[in-house]
Design a protein around this motif. Structure first.
Motif, mmCIF file in Angstrom:
data_model
loop_
_atom_site.group_PDB
_atom_site.id
_atom_site.type_symbol
_atom_site.label_atom_id
_atom_site.label_comp_id
_atom_site.label_asym_id
_atom_site.label_seq_id
_atom_site.Cartn_x
_atom_site.Cartn_y
_atom_site.Cartn_z
ATOM 1 N N PHE A 14 -99.624 -47.230 -51.087
ATOM 2 C CA PHE A 14 -100.615 -46.332 -51.681
ATOM 3 C C PHE A 14 -100.994 -45.221 -50.710
ATOM 4 C CE2 PHE A 14 -104.696 -44.685 -52.874
ATOM 5 C CZ PHE A 14 -104.654 -44.632 -54.248
ATOM 6 N N VAL A 15 -101.350 -45.558 -49.479
ATOM 7 C CA VAL A 15 -101.787 -44.511 -48.547
ATOM 8 C C VAL A 15 -100.614 -43.621 -48.140
ATOM 9 C CG1 VAL A 15 -103.743 -45.843 -47.724
ATOM 10 C CG2 VAL A 15 -101.584 -45.984 -46.495
ATOM 11 N N ASN A 16 -99.376 -44.138 -48.244
ATOM 12 C CA ASN A 16 -98.185 -43.329 -47.973
ATOM 13 C C ASN A 16 -97.810 -42.422 -49.138
ATOM 14 O OD1 ASN A 16 -97.142 -43.636 -45.357
ATOM 15 N ND2 ASN A 16 -96.295 -45.658 -45.843
ATOM 16 N N HIS A 17 -98.343 -42.719 -50.312
ATOM 17 C CA HIS A 17 -97.958 -41.995 -51.527
ATOM 18 C C HIS A 17 -98.242 -40.497 -51.391
ATOM 19 C CE1 HIS A 17 -97.450 -40.904 -55.713
ATOM 20 N NE2 HIS A 17 -98.711 -40.502 -55.782
ATOM 21 N N VAL A 18 -97.237 -39.697 -51.698
ATOM 22 C CA VAL A 18 -97.383 -38.244 -51.656
ATOM 23 C C VAL A 18 -97.786 -37.753 -53.042
ATOM 24 C CG1 VAL A 18 -96.220 -36.044 -51.271
ATOM 25 C CG2 VAL A 18 -95.715 -38.006 -49.792
ATOM 26 N N ASN A 19 -98.926 -37.128 -53.108
ATOM 27 C CA ASN A 19 -99.401 -36.562 -54.368
ATOM 28 C C ASN A 19 -98.496 -35.386 -54.742
ATOM 29 O OD1 ASN A 19 -100.775 -35.035 -56.358
ATOM 30 N ND2 ASN A 19 -102.778 -35.691 -55.601
ATOM 31 N N PRO A 20 -97.781 -35.453 -55.863
ATOM 32 C CA PRO A 20 -96.841 -34.376 -56.203
ATOM 33 C C PRO A 20 -97.534 -33.049 -56.496
ATOM 34 C CG PRO A 20 -97.071 -35.915 -58.038
ATOM 35 C CD PRO A 20 -97.768 -36.533 -56.870
ATOM 36 N N THR A 56 -100.164 -31.891 -54.753
ATOM 37 C CA THR A 56 -100.625 -31.291 -53.494
ATOM 38 C C THR A 56 -99.534 -31.276 -52.437
ATOM 39 O OG1 THR A 56 -101.420 -33.396 -52.566
ATOM 40 C CG2 THR A 56 -102.953 -32.147 -53.950
ATOM 41 N N GLY A 57 -98.540 -32.151 -52.590
ATOM 42 C CA GLY A 57 -97.497 -32.268 -51.588
ATOM 43 C C GLY A 57 -97.951 -32.974 -50.327
ATOM 44 N N HIS A 69 -102.700 -38.394 -45.112
ATOM 45 C CA HIS A 69 -102.794 -37.119 -44.406
ATOM 46 C C HIS A 69 -103.702 -36.110 -45.090
ATOM 47 C CE1 HIS A 69 -98.640 -37.934 -42.395
ATOM 48 N NE2 HIS A 69 -99.640 -38.403 -41.660
ATOM 49 N N ASP A 70 -104.193 -36.430 -46.276
ATOM 50 C CA ASP A 70 -104.992 -35.454 -47.024
ATOM 51 C C ASP A 70 -106.292 -35.182 -46.279
ATOM 52 O OD1 ASP A 70 -106.660 -34.082 -48.872
ATOM 53 O OD2 ASP A 70 -105.487 -34.896 -50.529
ATOM 54 N N PRO A 71 -106.536 -33.957 -45.864
ATOM 55 C CA PRO A 71 -107.750 -33.668 -45.084
ATOM 56 C C PRO A 71 -109.042 -33.850 -45.876
ATOM 57 C CG PRO A 71 -106.611 -31.643 -45.678
ATOM 58 C CD PRO A 71 -105.695 -32.763 -46.046
#
Length: 859
Positions: free
Chosen positions: A176-182, A184-185, A190-192
């Motif tokens: 889940f935490v590795n999942h890249v939101n398509p 936002t990329g 890593h999402d600030p």
């Protein structure tokens, strides 16, 4: 294949490093004092917002059933979040819908919509606390579906102990935490804008401390295994005797909840509930781990409360307790808010609950402006703080600063320097805005002489929204009416111009003495001497000038909302007030009253908005029964209520309506505060298996029977709790006796009719609760034979007030201690409190105790 030069590769590497550095610099960290701070600025993290669940479970299924464009629905609700000043979002993700039994993340529609929603919220500047594991099934309030997830396979309890379930959670958390939101990329790790991750929702641990620590440590390591540096939080408001175990597990903070009025009353609660939210006292606040860890509230609500005064008081208490950020549970998606089915004990939506939504807007202001740990004293001395004011009796919360004026209901507060105002938001009337509609409105100063006005449609509750809900049952309606609005802003002047800018709204209005007539929509207001290049598509802060989101009118037929007085005293005038829910203003509204055999027809005049009233004069209120009807004339036709039949009481063939009926009793007749036969369903008490309402055998009479096996039971959520041997009940009688106030305030005696159970006497404390939360009572001894106990009002002495309904979490205070309580006066009494426990000898506290109560009255 693209080939890059060495210089190009170095440039890409440099940009990559700078991006990584920037990400690291913005990650939140927790300082030595337990305060979350932004990595790049070191500023305290501030935030307030909501839980919202459209991508999942009942909300998602309902949207599909109704043919709703879910992305559009998300866009509109997220716009409302921005409009209300929310900058924080939290959700317990329904892992059961986006995982398999091994904890693999499923790329499906639910996850895609979640990603889309996060993107839209980021566009509005919102931040996030994400809880990847909910444990719940996806059914509520419907039956659970058979889903693929590990939570469905194992259930919550096994998820905390079963080795395979634990492995599945480790796998799921990492994915889940590795999942890249398509959209936002960016991976969530890593999402600030992601402040922190909360591992799971309300785990309710029951194991030994060392096992709990081991479990949580594994969850934290699973998140850290991805390289995620964000704070990892864990729920510590349940099973608080395990606090040591939580803090030893490597978490950076704890999450808390607050439901100060309990959950699931199945009716709107009455009476002053500010005592319930006076303090949020955490028993382990002196724990070293607590002091060094972040503290957030993941869920809160004053459940089953339909009024608007209470939320800023909760926010104040949170800040005093050191809570840094908070999210309300749960905001209703607009497309299904008409029915309030998602969580029937909660109800929140800007369109359908405008005053409550404005109260949350004020709560956001509290979280952004009141320092953590700041105390303003105890209730009732703490109702004015930092520019905020809370007024239970007028159902009002407001904020007044040099630049902001926000209020939930009509207020007469004077603004000392209105020329300095930059933001006004409210409902109904104030010294700045006069408006008769029932929706919220927002005024924002764009620049000198130019303001943006947004007016929401009217909202009217037609049923108690906290009763049992159904998508087939409409509890509130929306209506578009044009209403006069007078705006008194020196920066605009009295002859400003208003231009409609939202889609389909192209009106141009010239104010006369500050007055224009508006329909729902968005307007650009300009002072007469101002020329602006501002366009409808211009952006301002996180909004576009012409944005507007609202449902069309939902009124299908006219309704009359009226609840007759419980009883009247002869010789006193009776004012009949009704809400006429109609698309357009009726041609005529009349009251037809029968006192004895004398009919009387009175014109009901509009008081404000949809409210009409007429007064039956004192000489017509005589002992007997007052019977009356309300007729509404629309399009030349008359309809009579409560039946709604197309007929009129003056017609020769008037039929099909028994009308409203109120008993009129002679002056100085007893005033019944509680009658078990009619009032037991709203008697607030903790559920016990032995509780029941049983007919006495006499017509119209019943007893509420409560038999308590143990006055104190160990709390599995707080095994270290100090025993309190007490079982209390509370009934709000304020509305019930509204027609008998003159007799009530002159009463000299309180009369309790009841008996004890278990073939032995039972002591019971009987107390009257004042509007300020203080209580005055005495102890009586009930015997096995039903009899009346007469208590002189003069003998009532100050006693302890029990916070009812009982709150969650269960570690919160059992008693409320008011600061400088007002002197006892029947004029201020509004509830009755009944307690089994006070006065019982120490050696009998563990015995069985029970009572059967028939009625309580004053005379």
């Amino acid at each position: 294949m693209k080939i890059f030069s060495k210089a190009g590769l170095l440039l890409i590497a440099a940009l990559t490093c700078s991006i990584v550095y920037a990400q690291k610099s913005t990650d939140v960290y927790v300082d030595k004092n337990g305060i979350m701070r932004w990595g790049n600025t070191r500023e305290e993290v501030k935030g307030f917002g909501v839980n919202y669940s459209v991508p999942f479970a009942h909300a998602y299924r309902t949207a599909k059933k109704q043919g709703i464009d879910i992305e559009k629905a998300i866009n509109q609700d997220v716009y409302h979040f921005a409009r209300l000043g929310f900058d924080l979002y939290r959700v317990h993700v329904w892992d059961t819908e986006i995982s398999d039994t091994l904890g693999n993340l499923l790329e499906n529609e639910n996850l895609r919509l979640f990603d889309y929603m996060v993107k839209k919220m980021k566009e509005r500047g919102m931040k996030f606390v994400i809880t990847p594991i909910a444990f719940w099934g996806n059914g509520w309030p419907e039956p659970d579906e058979s889903t693929l997830g590990f939570s469905h396979k194992y259930g919550k309890d096994a998820c905390l102990t079963n080795p395979d379930a634990i492995k599945a959670q480790e796998n799921y958390l990492a994915q889940f935490v590795n999942h890249v939101n398509p959209y936002t990329g960016i991976a969530y790790k890593h999402d600030p804008d992601v402040i922190a991750f909360e591992v799971s929702n309300e785990p309710h641990h029951r194991e030994a401390p060392e096992k709990v620590t081991a479990f949580i440590s594994r969850m934290v390591k699973a998140v850290r295994s991805t390289g995620c540096k964000k704070p990892v939080l864990y729920n510590i408001s349940h099973s608080i005797h395990l606090a040591d175990a939580y803090y030893k597990a490597g978490i950076q903070g704890g999450t808390f909840q607050w439901y100060p009025t309990g959950l699931g009353a199945r009716h709107e609660l009455g009476g002053n509930l500010l005592p319930n939210v006076d303090r949020y006292v955490i028993p382990f606040a002196n724990h070293t781990g607590f002091k060094k860890s972040a503290k957030i509230v993941y869920e809160f609500d004053a459940a089953d409360v339909g009024r608007s005064y209470i939320y800023p008081a909760m926010a104040r208490s949170f800040r005093e307790a050191g809570i840094q950020i908070a999210t309300y549970f749960s905001y209703d998606p607009t497309y299904m808010a008409y029915a309030n089915t998602e969580y029937g004990t909660h109800y929140m939506n800007l369109a359908y609950t405008p005053q409550k939504a404005l109260s949350l807007m004020l709560s956001s202001e509290v979280f952004h402006n009141v320092p953590m740990y700041k105390s303003f004293g105890r209730y009732p001395q703490n109702t004015a703080f930092n520019g905020f004011r809370i007024d239970y009796e007028n159902d009002l919360a407001e904020l007044v600063t040099e630049k902001k004026f926000i209020y939930t209901n009509s207020t007469d507060t004077k603004i000392s320097s209105p020329e300095k105002l930059e933001q006004v938001a409210g409902s109904e009337n104030s010294t700045i805005v006069k408006y008769e509609g029932t929706g919220a409105y927002f005024l924002d100063r764009i620049k000198e002489g130019v303001w943006r006005l947004e007016v929401m449609p009217d909202a009217i509750w037609i049923e108690d929204p906290f009763e049992r809900t159904s998508l087939k049952r409409e509890v509130a309606v929306i209506n578009w009416r044009s209403w006069p609005m007078q705006i008194n802003l020196p920066d605009l002047g009295s002859d400003y111009q208003a231009v409609g800018v939202n889609e389909g709204n192209r009106v141009s209005l010239n104010a006369n003495n500050g007055m224009i007539t508006v329909k729902p929509g968005t307007y650009l207001l300009e002072r007469k001497d101002i020329t602006t290049d501002m366009s409808a598509s211009s952006t301002w802060k996180n909004l576009v000038i012409n944005e507007f989101a609202a449902l069309p009118s939902t009124i299908k037929e006219t309704k009359v909302l009226h609840k007759p007085a419980g009883e009247l005293t002869a010789g006193n005038a009776y004012t009949v007030t009704a809400t006429i829910v109609s698309k357009d203003e009726p041609e005529k509204v009349e009251l037809h009253a029968w006192t004895g055999f004398r009919p009387q027809t009175l014109t009901m005049t509009r008081q404000h908005g949809y409210t009409y009233a007429a007064t039956v004069q004192a000489e017509h209120i005589q002992p007997g029964f007052l019977r009356y009807f309300i007729s509404v004339k629309e399009n030349g036709n008359s309809y009579t209520y409560p039946s709604g039949n197309q007929t009129h009481p003056a017609d020769w063939d008037f039929y099909g309506d028994e009308g409203y009926r109120v008993a009129v009793v002679p002056e100085k007749s007893p005033v019944y505060l509680f009658n078990a036969a009619t009032d037991s369903d709203k008697l607030l008490r903790q559920w016990v298996r032995s509780s029941a309402v049983i007919p006495t055998g006499e017509p119209g009479k019943a007893e509420v029977v409560v038999n308590i096996e143990q006055l104190f039971r160990e709390d599995p959520e707080d095994k270290n709790k100090r025993p309190v041997y007490d079982y209390s009940m509370k009934y709000f009688f304020g509305s019930k006796i509204s027609g008998r106030l003159p007799d009530f305030v002159q009463a000299n005696e309180l009369v309790v009719r009841g008996r004890s159970l278990n073939d032995k006497p039972c002591l019971m404390q009987v107390a009257l609760v004042m509007k300020d939360g203080s209580a005055y009572g005495t102890i009586i001894e009930l015997k096995p034979e039903s009899e009346e106990h007469i208590i002189p009002v003069s003998e009532l002495k100050k006693v302890r007030t029990v916070t009812l309904p009982r709150p969650y979490p269960t570690f919160l205070s059992y008693y409320f201690e008011p600061d400088a309580a007002e002197n006892f006066s029947l004029e201020n009494a509004e509830s009755i409190q009944l307690s089994i426990g006070p006065g019982i000898p120490q050696d009998q506290l563990t015995d069985k105790h029970g009572v059967a109560l028939e009625s309580i009255r004053v005379k």
